[in-house]
Design a protein around this motif. Structure first.
Motif, mmCIF file in Angstrom:
data_model
loop_
_atom_site.group_PDB
_atom_site.id
_atom_site.type_symbol
_atom_site.label_atom_id
_atom_site.label_comp_id
_atom_site.label_asym_id
_atom_site.label_seq_id
_atom_site.Cartn_x
_atom_site.Cartn_y
_atom_site.Cartn_z
ATOM 1 N N LEU A 169 0.803 -1.217 0.000
ATOM 2 C CA LEU A 169 0.000 0.000 0.000
ATOM 3 C C LEU A 169 0.840 1.272 0.000
ATOM 4 O O LEU A 169 0.587 2.200 -0.777
ATOM 5 C CB LEU A 169 -0.963 0.003 1.192
ATOM 6 N N LEU A 170 1.847 1.353 0.863
ATOM 7 C CA LEU A 170 2.613 2.590 0.961
ATOM 8 C C LEU A 170 3.645 2.730 -0.152
ATOM 9 O O LEU A 170 4.299 3.775 -0.266
ATOM 10 C CB LEU A 170 3.279 2.698 2.329
ATOM 11 N N ALA A 171 3.788 1.714 -0.997
ATOM 12 C CA ALA A 171 4.643 1.834 -2.174
ATOM 13 C C ALA A 171 3.884 2.472 -3.334
ATOM 14 O O ALA A 171 4.479 2.803 -4.364
ATOM 15 C CB ALA A 171 5.174 0.461 -2.589
ATOM 16 N N LYS A 172 2.587 2.650 -3.150
ATOM 17 C CA LYS A 172 1.775 3.286 -4.184
ATOM 18 C C LYS A 172 1.885 4.802 -4.064
ATOM 19 O O LYS A 172 2.600 5.321 -3.209
ATOM 20 C CB LYS A 172 0.329 2.818 -4.078
ATOM 21 N N HIS A 173 1.184 5.528 -4.907
ATOM 22 C CA HIS A 173 1.288 6.988 -4.953
ATOM 23 C C HIS A 173 -0.054 7.566 -5.373
ATOM 24 O O HIS A 173 -0.931 6.832 -5.881
ATOM 25 C CB HIS A 173 2.376 7.401 -5.949
#
Length: 220
Positions: A169-173
């Motif tokens: 999730l936190l690798a998304k933007h």
């Protein structure tokens, strides 16, 4: 049935596209401890069936309806994905009831750090938001998360470090599309309350729980 507690992050190693469907090859590690052909695996929250297993790669077919409702159609070689095996009977229930049947997608519109957590805002449509309530549960790309805030056209979740490290999730933007699955209990309750009534009915008997509704549905 799944719980939304991601076991590991896997990787797409091949995508074979058909006319309106596709076939995915997915590499993992931990999920292969007992994975067998025919078993269900949630891939970014989408329940897929392992049809071929070779070493630590499994293959799964994705039908056109799934591609229409999810972000699986955007996958390419190297895409990182959340993986979870179906829940074992007697296992710990750490998240919430997740069926692996995606209701639709949303778009990340902001990510803002607050000390050790990251607030993620997701914009989506009314058909999804009608089941999203503050402090309720939602599955985002298969991750069981608590809704921290709701508003017109959006909801927010707050992601702790462990979840950020163990999922994609936190690798998304901002701009990334994510799969969303609403709380299955809420969907069934809503269906029961409105079964047999028109969607635009505003009468008390069709928009709430009363003795008449309970009697009509066999509870009295």
């Amino acid at each position: 049935m799944f719980t939304g507690i991601i076991e590991e992050v896997g990787e797409i190693v091949a995508v074979k596209r058909g006319q309106v469907s596709s076939r995915l090859s997915i590499r993992g590690d931990r999920i292969f401890d007992d994975l067998k052909i025919g078993d269900s695996v949630a891939v970014n929250g989408v329940c897929l069936t392992a049809t071929v297993i070779s070493g630590k790669v499994f293959e799964a077919d994705v039908m056109a309806e799934t591609l229409r409702r999810t972000n699986l159609g955007t996958f390419s070689n190297g895409t990182k994905v959340n993986l979870e095996r179906a829940m074992a009977a007697g296992g710990r229930f750490g998240g919430h009831i997740v069926s692996g049947h995606i209701d639709g997608t949303g778009k990340i519109t902001s990510m803002k750090r607050e000390d050790n957590a990251v607030w993620v805002r997701i914009d989506t449509g009314a058909s999804i938001l009608k089941y999203v309530i503050e402090k309720g549960s939602v599955a985002i790309d298969g991750i069981s998360l608590t809704v921290a805030e709701t508003g017109p056209g959006y909801f927010k979740v707050s992601v702790i470090p462990h979840t950020g490290e163990e999922t994609t999730l936190l690798a998304k933007h901002p701009g990334s599309v994510v799969n969303l699955e609403n709380d299955v209990v809420g969907k069934y309750v809503d269906h029961l309350m409105h079964f047999g009534n028109s969607e635009d009915s505003s009468s008390d008997s069709s928009s709430g729980i009363d003795l008449g509704m309970l009697s009509r549905n066999g509870f009295l």
